[in-house]
Design an enzyme around this catalytic site. Structure first.
Site, PDB file in Angstrom:
ATOM      1  N   HIS A  32      63.430   7.422  53.094  1.00  0.00           N
ATOM      2  CA  HIS A  32      63.674   8.594  53.955  1.00  0.00           C
ATOM      3  C   HIS A  32      64.183   8.196  55.334  1.00  0.00           C
ATOM      4  O   HIS A  32      64.724   9.027  56.049  1.00  0.00           O
ATOM      5  CB  HIS A  32      62.377   9.410  54.096  1.00  0.00           C
ATOM      6  CG  HIS A  32      61.989  10.128  52.832  1.00  0.00           C
ATOM      7  ND1 HIS A  32      62.162  11.475  52.661  1.00  0.00           N
ATOM      8  CD2 HIS A  32      61.463   9.672  51.670  1.00  0.00           C
ATOM      9  CE1 HIS A  32      61.753  11.825  51.450  1.00  0.00           C
ATOM     10  NE2 HIS A  32      61.312  10.742  50.828  1.00  0.00           N
ATOM     11  N   ASP A  89      67.606   8.489  63.235  1.00  0.00           N
ATOM     12  CA  ASP A  89      66.878   9.328  62.285  1.00  0.00           C
ATOM     13  C   ASP A  89      67.512   9.175  60.916  1.00  0.00           C
ATOM     14  O   ASP A  89      68.750   9.148  60.810  1.00  0.00           O
ATOM     15  CB  ASP A  89      66.965  10.800  62.723  1.00  0.00           C
ATOM     16  CG  ASP A  89      65.668  11.570  62.502  1.00  0.00           C
ATOM     17  OD1 ASP A  89      64.950  11.235  61.534  1.00  0.00           O
ATOM     18  OD2 ASP A  89      65.373  12.478  63.289  1.00  0.00           O
TER      19      ASP A  89
HETATM   20  C1  GDG Z   1      61.367  11.745  57.748  1.00  0.00           C
HETATM   21  C2  GDG Z   1      62.572  11.024  58.369  1.00  0.00           C
HETATM   22  C3  GDG Z   1      64.065  12.660  57.227  1.00  0.00           C
HETATM   23  C4  GDG Z   1      57.894  19.742  62.658  1.00  0.00           C
HETATM   24  N1  GDG Z   1      57.029  20.320  63.521  1.00  0.00           N
HETATM   25  C5  GDG Z   1      56.439  21.310  62.857  1.00  0.00           C
HETATM   26  C6  GDG Z   1      56.952  21.343  61.554  1.00  0.00           C
HETATM   27  N2  GDG Z   1      57.849  20.376  61.468  1.00  0.00           N
HETATM   28  C7  GDG Z   1      58.627  20.104  60.259  1.00  0.00           C
HETATM   29  C8  GDG Z   1      60.094  20.404  60.461  1.00  0.00           C
HETATM   30  C9  GDG Z   1      60.727  19.524  59.392  1.00  0.00           C
HETATM   31  C10 GDG Z   1      59.777  18.338  59.351  1.00  0.00           C
HETATM   32  O1  GDG Z   1      58.555  18.737  59.947  1.00  0.00           O
HETATM   33  C11 GDG Z   1      60.302  17.157  60.132  1.00  0.00           C
HETATM   34  O2  GDG Z   1      61.309  16.546  59.379  1.00  0.00           O
HETATM   35  P1  GDG Z   1      62.376  15.576  60.024  1.00  0.00           P
HETATM   36  O3  GDG Z   1      63.408  15.309  59.002  1.00  0.00           O
HETATM   37  O4  GDG Z   1      62.927  16.248  61.241  1.00  0.00           O
HETATM   38  O5  GDG Z   1      61.599  14.284  60.509  1.00  0.00           O
HETATM   39  P2  GDG Z   1      60.455  13.242  59.938  1.00  0.00           P
HETATM   40  O6  GDG Z   1      59.118  13.888  59.872  1.00  0.00           O
HETATM   41  O7  GDG Z   1      60.559  12.047  60.800  1.00  0.00           O
HETATM   42  O8  GDG Z   1      60.928  12.911  58.439  1.00  0.00           O
HETATM   43  C12 GDG Z   1      63.715  12.005  58.560  1.00  0.00           C
HETATM   44  C13 GDG Z   1      62.839  13.206  56.547  1.00  0.00           C
HETATM   45  O9  GDG Z   1      61.797  12.238  56.445  1.00  0.00           O
HETATM   46  C14 GDG Z   1      63.149  13.729  55.146  1.00  0.00           C
HETATM   47  O10 GDG Z   1      63.731  12.743  54.366  1.00  0.00           O
HETATM   48  O11 GDG Z   1      64.967  13.726  57.480  1.00  0.00           O
HETATM   49  O12 GDG Z   1      64.852  11.346  59.074  1.00  0.00           O
HETATM   50  O13 GDG Z   1      62.208  10.422  59.606  1.00  0.00           O
HETATM   51  O14 GDG Z   1      60.706  20.138  58.135  1.00  0.00           O
HETATM   52  O15 GDG Z   1      60.329  21.781  60.314  1.00  0.00           O
HETATM   53  N3  GDG Z   1      56.583  22.236  60.627  1.00  0.00           N
HETATM   54  C15 GDG Z   1      55.652  23.156  61.010  1.00  0.00           C
HETATM   55  N4  GDG Z   1      55.088  23.167  62.250  1.00  0.00           N
HETATM   56  C16 GDG Z   1      55.459  22.274  63.203  1.00  0.00           C
HETATM   57  O16 GDG Z   1      54.943  22.339  64.329  1.00  0.00           O
HETATM   58  N5  GDG Z   1      55.276  24.086  60.128  1.00  0.00           N
END
Ligand code: GDG
Length: 513
Positions: free
Chosen positions: A155, A364
């Site tokens: 990821h 990222d």
């Molecule tokens: C890893 C990789 C890759 C965030 N704050 C809240 C909340 N979130 C949710 C977002 C989104 C998820 O969490 C975060 O996903 P990201 O992709 O932005 O980042 P990572 O957690 O670092 O994920 C990344 C991912 O895996 C998938 O392969 O894209 O690059 O680092 O869905 O909406 N959700 C809620 N409350 C929050 O306060 N409900």
């Protein structure tokens, strides 16, 4: 279709309104689409003796979880996974700490994952392993005789060889990846990093014309599978959000000001300090926006036990305090900084309400928030995405306003451009991005990966393989022969011996990794 067995560091039990982080979003969607079994750490650290595996069913899905001991949590999770691999793979060498003891614990926990998994496997299962915590799990499963098709998805980014080689055990871990049948990456840059490492370590002949790798007695396919989001669900949730109390309160608090939003786990890779500086610079150089905008940064805490995360937290508290101290008036607070988890439906509503999203990670793998923001927009009057060119998502969302997150004044300029962009231009950019995220949504991601895995030549010939470097290293670290399969763990919930505990995702205790 064969049963799907997903394995990730942390299992995230579905819970109404629960936050699902990046990895959990993808795994849960795959489980919901295919049924099957999800295996991983419960999120609990056992104070004394660690028990066996806890089996539970939720929403017609099966989960098998187990606790980590304190030493395992420190060495495997906080130590090697989040103190070595995470910073290294995100190019943060200053935060990279290597310790052979932590690496030994990382290997032994991977072996424990295999110990728990092998007795649960059926002959024709498709096994899908997720992320950097479990790089050597395929090798551990093979060492215990698993012949199922094994897939792995990374990821996070795969670094260039100049960075990867800083890991003293890079060769061993690279070789361990060859135990899988299919290895997936977010972008072609990550695949190129993997291929470069393969050529350096095994020689250019190891890289086959179709991108597969043949080395160390194994052949593995390596491909790009950019993760997507559930576009239809987000559209529905964001359109319905105005009916929710959380949404109404947030919008009422804006007093008609335009919303600029950021949503990130509190992590140094997300570029939050630079983003806060950019916003301060924007307010300083574009004073016509004073009183007219509010920047809301939602940043739930994560990995609070890792030292670097405490440092970044302090830096952000200072930065938001400084900006508010410098620009606020009794009737205007320029920055609202929340270390809180917002329920998913309300969050999608916030994204829809925002005129601009600042998604400016320093690095990222993909960044789902960027895609969620696009999916959540009102097609008639969409907001503008300011996106880091260093996020995997920038490879697909090319009509976002792309910025270099290190260039603080350029991000400030992009924010100004975004806020004043005419509607026809906003719609044009939005429609192009929407076409991309619709064509490659979360369902397409799952389907493509599983079809790829199903179509891989099976791993059944592994019995003839020589023990890999990783199984030898594991044997060294535990004093066991690499060729001797380990007996399944004695304590299992089906025997009634395991301690039963309901595990919930606590919003404040790292629901992601
Ligand atoms: C890893 C990789 C890759 C965030 N704050 C809240 C909340 N979130 C949710 C977002 C989104 C998820 O969490 C975060 O996903 P990201 O992709 O932005 O980042 P990572 O957690 O670092 O994920 C990344 C991912 O895996 C998938 O392969 O894209 O690059 O680092 O869905 O909406 N959700 C809620 N409350 C929050 O306060 N409900």
């Amino acid at each position: 279709m064969s049963r799907l067995v997903a394995i990730s560091n942390r299992v995230s039990l579905p819970r109404k309104g629960a936050s699902s982080g990046g990895l959990a979003v993808g795994v849960l969607a795959a489980m919901r689409a295919h049924g099957g079994l999800w295996i991983g750490w419960s999120g609990e650290v056992a104070a004394g003796q660690i028990g066996g595996i806890d089996s539970t069913r939720r929403d017609r899905l099966a989960f098998a979880t187990f606790d980590l001991s304190r030493a395992e949590h420190e060495g495997y999770y906080l130590g090697f996974s989040n103190g070595a691999l995470w910073p290294l793979f995100h190019n943060f060498l200053q935060a990279f700490h290597y310790s052979p003891e932590q690496y030994a614990t990382y290997l032994s926990v991977n072996r424990r994952f295999a110990d728990h998994t092998v007795p649960l496997l059926r002959a024709d299962d498709l096994v899908w392993v997720h992320d950097y915590h479990l790089l050597p799990l395929g090798s551990c499963l093979r060492a215990q005789g698993a012949t199922q098709r094994l897939g792995f998805f990374l990821h996070i980014p795969f670094p260039g060889f100049g960075v990867f080689r800083a890991l003293p055990v890079h060769r061993e871990l690279l070789e361990a990846l060859l135990a899988y049948d299919l290895v997936g990456f977010q972008t072609r840059d990550d695949l190129a990093g993997f291929h470069a490492a393969v050529c350096e370590v095994f020689g250019a002949a190891a890289l086959l014309p179709d991108g597969s790798v043949r080395a160390a007695g194994r052949q593995v396919r390596a491909e790009v599978f950019p993760i997507g989001v559930d576009v239809a669900e987000i559209q529905q949730a964001s359109a319905a959000a105005p009916a929710t109390e959380a949404y109404r309160r947030m919008v009422a608090g804006l007093l008609g000001r335009r919303l600029i939003i950021g949503v990130d786990r509190l992590d140094y890779s997300k570029g939050l300090v630079e983003r806060f500086q950019a916003y301060e610079d924007f307010l300083a150089r574009y004073p016509q926006n004073h009183h007219d905008v509010t920047f809301v940064q939602i940043a739930p805490l994560s990995r609070t036990d890792v030292a670097e995360y405490a440092v970044i937290r302090r830096a952000l508290e200072q930065a938001s305090g400084r900006t508010n101290g410098r620009f606020a008036d009794p009737d205007w607070t320029p920055v609202r900084y929340l270390n809180k988890n917002v329920p998913h439906a309300a969050l999608m509503g916030y994204l829809r309400a925002a005129k601009v999203a600042l998604v400016t990670p320093l690095r990222d793998g993909m960044n789902l928030v960027a895609k969620e923001f696009v999916a959540a927009q009102d097609p008639e009057d969409p907001g503008v995405l300011v996106l880091s060119s260093l996020a995997g998502a920038a490879r697909e969302l090319t009509t976002a306003l792309l910025v270099n997150p290190y260039d603080v004044s350029a991000v400030a300029d992009a924010l100004q451009t975004a806020l004043w962009m005419p509607r026809p231009q906003r719609r044009e950019r939005f429609e192009a991005m929407m076409a991309v995220i619709r064509g490659n949504d979360i369902h397409a991601w799952i389907r493509r990966f599983l079809e790829g895995l199903q179509g891989s030549p099976s791993g059944r010939s592994t019995a003839a393989l020589r023990p890999s470097a990783i199984s030898l290293s594991l044997a060294r670290s535990t004093g066991r022969s690499a060729a001797t399969p380990r007996a399944p763990p004695s304590s299992d919930s089906s025997t009634g011996q395991a301690k039963k505990r309901m595990v919930e995702n606590s919003p404040s205790t790292d629901p992601w990794k």
